[in-house]
Motif scaffolding. Structure first.
Motif, PDB file in Angstrom:
ATOM      1  N   UNK A   1      99.658 112.353  -2.983  1.00 44.37           N
ATOM      2  CA  UNK A   1     100.174 113.521  -2.276  1.00 44.37           C
ATOM      3  C   UNK A   1      99.153 114.110  -1.314  1.00 44.37           C
ATOM      4  N   UNK A   2      97.869 113.916  -1.582  1.00 42.48           N
ATOM      5  CA  UNK A   2      96.838 114.501  -0.747  1.00 42.48           C
ATOM      6  C   UNK A   2      96.289 113.546   0.302  1.00 42.48           C
ATOM      7  N   UNK A   3      96.747 112.313   0.277  1.00 40.79           N
ATOM      8  CA  UNK A   3      96.253 111.351   1.260  1.00 40.79           C
ATOM      9  C   UNK A   3      96.886 111.617   2.616  1.00 40.79           C
ATOM     10  N   UNK A   4      96.119 111.569   3.665  1.00 43.05           N
ATOM     11  CA  UNK A   4      96.713 111.775   4.993  1.00 43.05           C
ATOM     12  C   UNK A   4      97.546 110.564   5.399  1.00 43.05           C
ATOM     13  N   UNK A   5      98.638 110.815   6.097  1.00 43.59           N
ATOM     14  CA  UNK A   5      99.486 109.735   6.575  1.00 43.59           C
ATOM     15  C   UNK A   5      99.095 109.382   7.992  1.00 43.59           C
ATOM     16  N   UNK A   6      98.940 108.115   8.231  1.00 36.45           N
ATOM     17  CA  UNK A   6      98.627 107.636   9.570  1.00 36.45           C
ATOM     18  C   UNK A   6      99.926 107.376  10.321  1.00 36.45           C
ATOM     19  N   UNK A   7      99.926 107.705  11.567  1.00 37.80           N
ATOM     20  CA  UNK A   7     101.111 107.465  12.383  1.00 37.80           C
ATOM     21  C   UNK A   7     101.243 105.985  12.689  1.00 37.80           C
ATOM     22  N   UNK A   8     102.490 105.587  12.914  1.00 34.98           N
ATOM     23  CA  UNK A   8     102.747 104.205  13.310  1.00 34.98           C
ATOM     24  C   UNK A   8     102.548 104.120  14.813  1.00 34.98           C
ATOM     25  N   UNK A   9     101.451 103.540  15.199  1.00 37.10           N
ATOM     26  CA  UNK A   9     101.140 103.505  16.624  1.00 37.10           C
ATOM     27  C   UNK A   9     101.292 102.124  17.225  1.00 37.10           C
ATOM     28  N   UNK A  10     101.078 101.094  16.447  1.00 41.48           N
ATOM     29  CA  UNK A  10     101.129  99.758  17.038  1.00 41.48           C
ATOM     30  C   UNK A  10     102.562  99.224  17.048  1.00 41.48           C
ATOM     31  N   UNK A  11     102.813  98.288  17.939  1.00 40.37           N
ATOM     32  CA  UNK A  11     104.133  97.663  18.022  1.00 40.37           C
ATOM     33  C   UNK A  11     104.444  96.883  16.753  1.00 40.37           C
TER      34      UNK A  11
END
Length: 103
Positions: A4-14
């Motif tokens: 719950x405390x882990x940051x979520x990375x955005x989906x940036x790559x194709x």
């Protein structure tokens, strides 16, 4: 650190976007609303779930569902959802327990 405390990375790559589309079978956007019917709902049919002591059902069109193999009594249920749930519960009860398992 919990999930719950882990940051979520955005989906940036194709590749990440393609993987997400493949995982979701190509579906994007907002999902459908939840079903209107609740999971647990009280049956309104008189006599549904009564013990099948006699041969005649308490109300016409009732379905007799046998108990599990351990000797549970049969009961009368209305056709459809209640009978299906009762059959599923009887099937689950007939599964043998593992040695040392809780009863």
């Amino acid at each position: 650190m919990s999930r719950a405390f882990r940051p979520r990375l955005r989906e940036t790559s194709e590749a990440q976007k393609k993987a997400r589309l493949a995982w979701n079978a190509g579906l994007t956007g907002k999902g459908r609303p939840p079903a209107e019917q609740t999971v647990i709902e009280a049956c309104t049919v008189d006599g549904c779930g009564t013990s099948a002591v006699g041969r005649r059902p308490p109300v016409a069109r009732m379905v007799s569902v046998a108990g599990s193999a351990d000797g549970a009594a049969a009961h009368w249920y209305c056709p459809g959802r209640c009978a299906a749930i009762a059959r599923a519960r009887a099937d689950i009860r007939s599964i043998p327990m593992r040695p040392g398992g809780a009863a």
